[in-house]
Design a protein around this motif. Structure first.
Motif, PDB file in Angstrom:
ATOM      1  N   VAL A   1      -1.906   2.153   5.237  1.00  0.00           N
ATOM      2  CA  VAL A   1      -3.149   2.872   5.503  1.00  0.00           C
ATOM      3  C   VAL A   1      -3.210   3.326   6.958  1.00  0.00           C
ATOM      4  O   VAL A   1      -3.645   4.440   7.256  1.00  0.00           O
ATOM      5  CB  VAL A   1      -4.367   1.991   5.165  1.00  0.00           C
ATOM      6  CG1 VAL A   1      -5.657   2.728   5.498  1.00  0.00           C
ATOM      7  CG2 VAL A   1      -4.357   1.623   3.701  1.00  0.00           C
TER       8      VAL A   1
ATOM      9  N   ILE B   1      -4.442   0.953  -2.942  1.00  0.00           N
ATOM     10  CA  ILE B   1      -3.150   0.275  -2.807  1.00  0.00           C
ATOM     11  C   ILE B   1      -3.271  -1.154  -3.335  1.00  0.00           C
ATOM     12  O   ILE B   1      -2.401  -1.655  -4.053  1.00  0.00           O
ATOM     13  CB  ILE B   1      -2.667   0.271  -1.340  1.00  0.00           C
ATOM     14  CG1 ILE B   1      -2.373   1.692  -0.888  1.00  0.00           C
ATOM     15  CG2 ILE B   1      -1.425  -0.605  -1.176  1.00  0.00           C
ATOM     16  CD1 ILE B   1      -1.981   1.790   0.576  1.00  0.00           C
ATOM     17  N   PHE B   2      -4.390  -1.822  -2.996  1.00  0.00           N
ATOM     18  CA  PHE B   2      -4.573  -3.175  -3.496  1.00  0.00           C
ATOM     19  C   PHE B   2      -4.594  -3.184  -5.018  1.00  0.00           C
ATOM     20  O   PHE B   2      -4.002  -4.059  -5.668  1.00  0.00           O
ATOM     21  CB  PHE B   2      -5.866  -3.774  -2.937  1.00  0.00           C
ATOM     22  CG  PHE B   2      -6.192  -5.108  -3.523  1.00  0.00           C
ATOM     23  CD1 PHE B   2      -7.272  -5.263  -4.375  1.00  0.00           C
ATOM     24  CD2 PHE B   2      -5.391  -6.206  -3.256  1.00  0.00           C
ATOM     25  CE1 PHE B   2      -7.551  -6.509  -4.927  1.00  0.00           C
ATOM     26  CE2 PHE B   2      -5.656  -7.450  -3.812  1.00  0.00           C
ATOM     27  CZ  PHE B   2      -6.741  -7.599  -4.654  1.00  0.00           C
TER      28      PHE B   2
ATOM     29  N   MET C   1      -8.302   4.131   0.589  1.00  0.00           N
ATOM     30  CA  MET C   1      -6.867   4.110   0.371  1.00  0.00           C
ATOM     31  C   MET C   1      -6.391   2.660   0.259  1.00  0.00           C
ATOM     32  O   MET C   1      -5.593   2.325  -0.622  1.00  0.00           O
ATOM     33  CB  MET C   1      -6.153   4.805   1.533  1.00  0.00           C
ATOM     34  CG  MET C   1      -4.681   4.940   1.290  1.00  0.00           C
ATOM     35  SD  MET C   1      -3.880   5.746   2.674  1.00  0.00           S
ATOM     36  CE  MET C   1      -2.321   6.125   1.922  1.00  0.00           C
ATOM     37  N   GLY C   2      -6.933   1.818   1.132  1.00  0.00           N
ATOM     38  CA  GLY C   2      -6.558   0.401   1.079  1.00  0.00           C
ATOM     39  C   GLY C   2      -6.911  -0.210  -0.269  1.00  0.00           C
ATOM     40  O   GLY C   2      -6.142  -0.971  -0.858  1.00  0.00           O
TER      41      GLY C   2
ATOM     42  N   LEU D   1       0.038  -3.399   3.105  1.00  0.00           N
ATOM     43  CA  LEU D   1      -1.119  -2.550   2.796  1.00  0.00           C
ATOM     44  C   LEU D   1      -1.736  -2.008   4.081  1.00  0.00           C
ATOM     45  O   LEU D   1      -2.041  -0.811   4.215  1.00  0.00           O
ATOM     46  CB  LEU D   1      -2.140  -3.381   2.013  1.00  0.00           C
ATOM     47  CG  LEU D   1      -3.339  -2.714   1.348  1.00  0.00           C
ATOM     48  CD1 LEU D   1      -3.863  -3.621   0.243  1.00  0.00           C
ATOM     49  CD2 LEU D   1      -4.451  -2.461   2.325  1.00  0.00           C
TER      50      LEU D   1
ATOM     51  N   ALA E   1      -9.950   5.313   4.940  1.00  0.00           N
ATOM     52  CA  ALA E   1      -8.968   4.235   5.103  1.00  0.00           C
ATOM     53  C   ALA E   1      -9.276   3.109   4.124  1.00  0.00           C
ATOM     54  O   ALA E   1      -8.392   2.592   3.446  1.00  0.00           O
ATOM     55  CB  ALA E   1      -8.992   3.712   6.533  1.00  0.00           C
ATOM     56  N   GLY E   2     -10.554   2.740   4.013  1.00  0.00           N
ATOM     57  CA  GLY E   2     -10.939   1.672   3.099  1.00  0.00           C
ATOM     58  C   GLY E   2     -10.626   2.030   1.656  1.00  0.00           C
ATOM     59  O   GLY E   2     -10.168   1.207   0.863  1.00  0.00           O
TER      60      GLY E   2
END
Lengths: 329, 560, 284
Positions: free
Chosen positions: B178, C46-47, C42-43, B174, C39-40
């Protein structure tokens, strides 16, 4: 008993060449042919790659300050990429296709194949024939399609007969099958090829391929007492055939199951406690019941893991085993 | 050079004490800790391997009995797969170099990165606990119903360890995704990134998408084992073969987690040591993604003899063949990189060249296994064992070692003895081939795998194999000595000892805590190695002065 | 990327004052708050994808077993209380609303509004877990468990076969019945009352008429709802953490990212339940 002693009748790897054991089934030749198709293609491509690498290293090795500089302009060519993608693909397509047709052949038993039931259990094989005979070797007639219908009593196992080039997992709770047509008489290895615990590598038996005219007679003989044998001697053979010794010793040592050497608390005629606390004498009835339905009366101090032999051990086998047990003083 | 380079301060000596490492947020320190952890686990897994091979020197018992042997091969596999190879390149070299190659100060989520490392440690502890409380003897693949019913080992603890390691892997993936998407240096578009990053990126996608499925599979196995929930038990209506589908749905993509980063390393090596940009950059980059995608569709090729339907087997085989194309493309591109190159045969290049042989054999033997009819004979024999060792060890692991030799001067600021490095490489590759090539023949002859006892006709292959295993022991001890001794007696490394053109070679060796003394801006192609020339006096590769008529705006910032 | 700030570099300057003053929430490896937020985000997405894949294994197991044994699922779903399940669905949907509203409050700097919304969301989550507890304990007492523990009592068997009593749907009433039964009859295993011979015969007949391996349904049920419940609890912990920070006044238009990310997580937890409910409770 270790594998080396068990495989007394098998002639190891003659006639098969470096890579394979002999081709002893109708399908083995095709499998081997396909293997060598892949093999020679691989060898050729491999040496093209290694040869080129060696050549480039020798030719373009940096030899000192006067070595020619690298030609940094030659960095891509779509044409080359297409060529070296398409050409290998032309070899891969038939590879897949022949693999597919070969696999279909391997997994489609011909109509009218002779059916034998196979039971896998930790750690032995038992083969049940249409006439009810149960033996621990796979006896088959030569030149005739044979279909194995297989299931497991406990965990995954796998029947693997290298000289026939066949393999199929044996699964608890369902039936799987494999078929072959043996082309040579003889005795060949049958391995378990799916890890199943402690004695996975000892779960070995053999395939006995005999002339069709001898097949039926041998089947009967293998499952009957020989005229010169006593009941107890035949019982000893059944004890070995059903793999009782995997868990029950005859010398006093406790294994996965209790020993059958006779003393106050072990062996035929002795009394022991069951897991529900009741006392139980090891008499004919108890032995008979425990072979067919082992979980009914489990001895205290032992896990309920013995597989049932219902449908495989017949009354005649059990009677003989009892006679054998009586001799274990 | 700016004043910072002479201050002697770098990420290694910026702060001292074990706590400053264990609670660091610096990706470089995290990478080094992973490197130490993975290497330690590698030696432990290697000891299990030597015990296995020693036992197999004779057909009957040699130094142990059945149950111990079953523990040895299982623990060898589980430790090597979950604790070593899966994290190997991404967690150590990836962590260290991904941000630097992107011109960044760190990954997107440094705290998550530290958490990943600590999760790895917890996973390792679970495995150590397992060793002490019954071990594991199910095979690393945990097939049911054996794994859910055996009482001979502590399956639950081992599976819990693997479950936790899965999260370590997911969070690393992950983080990398990113970072690559949101944090690239000015001028670094996707097709200007080093191929190592494309490889790590493809790997990260697989880590994120496949590992959760392993997680739920292992969780179901734990629940099945402890609570007898019946999901894989045929007596309760469950299906033991379903476990295999779930397991391989992760574990096949997992092998691409192992090999893609290796491909990335090899791309870097061929470029730098041929002194020209790798051939077919775009094709190699895109092929990494193609392999990542296709890898999700082929898991059933591990199950041709499991009883799965003929139709399913056919589809899986067909798709498996398609993966051969993007893979072969890479090999041919690397070869062509050497054409008209200026080849430098340092230790890392030896590993790259060895990779061609090792992956050549490893990859090609995959064809025998994807061909359905031949796989029936070869499945669960030593042929498979040999195939996967050629790809997982010969290719993935040795590429990892090659990468360590390549980036060692950058990570630690020292040069190792190149001759000793080559000796280690030669011993490792020869030992490896001697260990595993005979196993192909044992397999075709019918030697099943996971066998404690075997028939005497197979002994010759086992004996040769065991000799090779001991050669590998000597090789790895040599490699270890070569690298570790350089830390004490190696010459100081210049900024760019090999003439690489990617960002990590434009910052001091070892790098400062924040990686760069100024933010780099990317200009030119992804691999302009031809712009560098070797300075005999310093042993450093420096960028040639620009001819005035060349490119337009060249911000002053790039390396010097 | 901003070239000017990048080209100058930050060097050793960590001072937060002066012309280069930046948001105290900006982490030093990011160049701008915008980059950090993206970024947060997108993270987080994904999580969430990994969470969906995590659950997908169980949905897959459900699909396989249901297609292989439809009779088990049709028979067994009678054991589940549709009303309670529906209430739980509404509770979670409402909590998603309060969560989304909370994100909006954070974005607008409405501290009190945010606190109220977070508290409501947490209360809903507890409500959900409370109802789950009621459902689980009823099943425990009625012998409706997984694997070999599956041993339904007579009332349940009647319910499943369609001869159940009218009030069998309300577990509270069921509990009252069981409580009465405790007084009136001797207790057997799991608080099953000891049956009369006629009842024993009826129970045996109902058991024989039921499909084999109904325990499989409950294995799947408990795995799926159990895992979901664990995620709800994790959500409660995250929401509480947010609540503490909200009370401290940390969130506003310039910084609301954590509320946004936890909100996304909470929506996925809700979404998983939206799939679970019809698949388990509303089978025809």
């Amino acid at each position: 008993m270790f594998l080396a002693e068990a495989a007394s009748g098998v002639v190891p790897g003659t006639g098969g060449g470096v890579w394979f054991p002999p081709q002893n089934s109708t399908i083995a030749k095709d499998v081997d042919w396909l293997f060598f198709y892949v093999y020679w293609l691989s060898v050729i491509f491999f040496f093209i790659v290694i040869g080129s690498a060696a050549y480039f290293v020798m030719k373009y090795r940096h030899r000192g300050p006067n070595s020619p500089k690298a030609d940094h302009t030659f960095t891509h060519s779509t044409a080359l990429e297409l060529i070296w993608t398409i050409i290998p693909c032309t070899f891969l397509v038939p590879m897949f296709y022949w693999g597919f047709t070969g696999y279909m052949d391997l997994r489609t038993p011909p109509a009218g194949a002779y059916e034998i039931r196979v039971t896998g259990m930790k750690w032995q094989w038992l083969f049940t024939y249409p006439n009810g005979v149960v033996i621990d070797k796979l006896l088959v007639p030569k030149g005739q399609a044979v279909k194995l219908t297989m299931t497991s009593e406990d965990v995954l196992h796998c029947v693997f007969i290298p000289v026939f080039r066949v393999k199929q997992d044996v699964v608890p709770g369902r039936y799987t099958n494999l078929w072959f047509n043996a082309t040579e008489a003889g005795e060949f290895n049958l391995f378990c090829a799916e890890y199943c615990g402690t004695k996975h590598s000892d779960m070995h038996t053999t395939v006995l391929v005999v002339a069709p005219e001898d097949f039926a007679k041998m089947l009967e003989e293998l499952d009957n007492k020989r005229p010169t044998e006593t009941e107890a001697e035949w019982g000893k053979a059944q004890f070995a055939k059903f793999g009782c010794g995997q868990c029950h010793s005859i010398d006093g040592k406790t294994g996965i199951g209790p020993t059958f050497k006779i003393d106050a608390e072990h062996g035929f005629g002795s009394t022991r406690k069951l897991i529900d606390g009741k006392d139980q004498v090891m008499d004919e009835n108890y032995v008979h019941e425990s072979i067919l339905n082992p979980l009914a009366k489990v001895r205290a101090g032992f896990a309920p893991v013995m597989p049932p032999y219902q449908g495989r051990a017949k009354d005649k086998h059990i009677k003989a085993i009892i006679e054998y047990m009586k001799t274990l003083k | 050079m700016s004043g910072h380079a002479d201050s002697g301060k770098n990420y290694l000596n910026e702060s001292h004490g074990i706590m400053s490492w264990l609670f660091t947020l610096d990706h470089k320190r995290i990478g080094i800790m992973y490197l130490i952890g993975v290497t330690t686990m590698f030696f432990m897994g290697g000891i299990f391997a030597l015990l296995v091979r020693t036992e197999l020197f004779t057909p009957g018992p040699t130094i142990m009995m059945h149950d111990t042997y079953n523990q040895m091969f299982t623990l060898h596999g589980a430790v090597m797969v979950f604790l070593v190879i899966i994290p190997s390149i991404p967690a150590s070299l990836g962590n260290f170099f991904l941000p630097i190659m992107l011109g960044q100060k760190d990954v997107a989520f440094p705290k998550l990165n530290l958490a990943s490392f600590h999760l790895w440690v917890v996973g390792a502890i679970f495995f150590l606990i397992t060793l002490a409380t019954g071990g594991l003897e199910t095979g690393w693949t945990f097939y049911t119903p054996y794994s859910s019913t055996t009482t001979q080992s502590n399956v639950t603890s081992a599976v819990m360890g693997a479950f936790i390691l899965g999260f370590s892997s997911i969070f690393t993936g992950l983080n990398f995704i990113v970072t690559v998407h949101k944090m690239r240096a000015p001028g670094m578009t996707w097709f200007k990134m080093p191929l190592f990053l494309w490889a790590i990126y493809g790997t990260a996608i697989i880590q994120v998408l496949a590992t959760p499925v392993l997680g739920i599979t292992l969780l179901m196995l734990i629940v099945e084992t402890t609570m007898k929930i019946g999901i894989f038990d045929p007596k309760l209506g469950g299906d033991p073969v379903m476990f295999q589908h779930f397991f391989w749905f992760y574990s096949h993509p997992a092998v691409y987690i192992m090999i893609l980063p290796a491909f990335g390393v090899i791309s870097e090596l061929f470029t730098t040591f041929s002194r020209k940009e790798v051939f077919g950059y775009k094709f190699i980059a895109v092929s990494s993604l193609a392999i990542a995608f296709l890898g999700f569709l082929v898991w059933g090729h591990h199950m041709f003899t499991s009883g799965q339907s003929k139709l399913a087997s056919t589809i899986f085989s067909a798709i498996t063949f398609t993966i051969a194309a993007p893979t072969a493309i890479k090999i041919f591109n690397w070869l062509t990189t050497m054409y008209k190159g200026d080849i430098r045969l340092n230790t890392p290049m030896w590993y790259a060249l060895g990779f061609l042989e090792l992956f050549g054999i490893g990859g090609l033997t995959g064809l025998f296994l994807s061909t359905m009819a031949t796989d029936v004979h070869l499945h669960d024999t030593y042929f498979v064992v040999a195939h996967f060792h050629f790809v997982m060890v010969g290719s993935a692991l040795f590429a990892f070692v090659g990468g360590i030799f390549y980036w060692w001067p950058k990570m630690f600021g020292v040069m190792y003895n190149d001759t000793l490095g080559k000796v280690g490489c030669f011993l490792a590759i020869s030992g490896f081939n001697i260990t595993f090539f005979p196993q192909f023949i044992a397999g075709t002859q019918g030697m099943p795998r996971r066998y404690f006892n075997y028939l005497p006709e197979f002994q010759i292959y086992h004996q040769i194999s065991t000799v090779g295993a001991y050669m590998m022991l000597i090789a790895f001890l040599t490699i270890g000595y070569c690298l570790v001794s350089s830390l004490f007696s190696g010459k100081k490394a210049p900024m760019n000892p090999w003439g690489g053109a990617t960002f990590e070679w434009q910052t001091p060796s070892p790098p400062p805590m924040h990686n760069f003394n100024y933010t780099p801006v990317h200009v030119g192609g992804p691999y302009d190695v031809h712009l560098y020339e070797y300075d005999e006096a310093t042993g450093d590769w420096v960028k040639k002065p620009e001819p005035k008529k060349e490119e337009t705006k060249e911000p002053v910032v790039a390396a010097k | 990327m901003s070239q000017t700030a990048a080209a100058q570099g930050h060097g050793d300057d960590h001072g937060h004052g002066g012309p280069h003053a930046h948001d105290p929430h900006l982490q030093h490896h990011f160049d701008t708050m915008g980059q950090q937020f993206e970024a947060g985000k997108m993270g987080t997405w994904i999580f969430l994808a990994t969470e969906v894949l995590f659950f997908s294994g169980l949905f897959c197991a459900y699909a396989v077993y249901r297609s292989n044994h439809p009779e088990i699922f049709v028979y067994a779903h009678h054991f589940l209380d549709k009303i309670l399940g529906a209430i739980n669905t509404c509770v979670l949907l409402f909590s998603s609303l309060t969560m989304a509203w909370g994100v909006r409050c954070a974005q607008l700097g409405q501290r009190n509004g945010l606190i109220v919304c977070l508290v409501l969301t947490i209360l809903c989550a507890f409500g959900f877990m409370g109802i789950k507890f009621v459902e689980y304990s009823h099943k425990y007492h009625a012998g409706l468990l997984w694997g070999a523990k599956y041993n339904p009592d007579l009332d349940e068997l009647r319910k499943a076969s369609g001869t159940g009593h009218g009030d069998a749907h309300a577990p509270a009433a069921g509990h009252a019945k069981a409580a009465d039964a405790h007084d009136a009859h001797a207790e057997g295993e799991h608080g099953h009352k000891v049956l009369t011979p006629a009842e024993e015969k009826e129970a045996a007949e109902l058991r024989a008429a039921a499909p084999k391996n109904v325990n499989l349904f409950f294995s799947v049920y408990f795995c799926m709802t159990g895992l979901h419940g664990i995620h709800v609890v994790a959500g409660i912990i995250l929401l509480t953490w947010l609540l503490v920070r909200a009370i401290k006044g940390e969130f506003g238009p310039g910084y609301f990212a954590p509320v946004d990310y936890v909100g996304l997580y909470w929506h996925i937890v809700d979404l998983v339940w939206i799939y679970l409910f019809p698949l388990l409770y509303l089978i025809h």
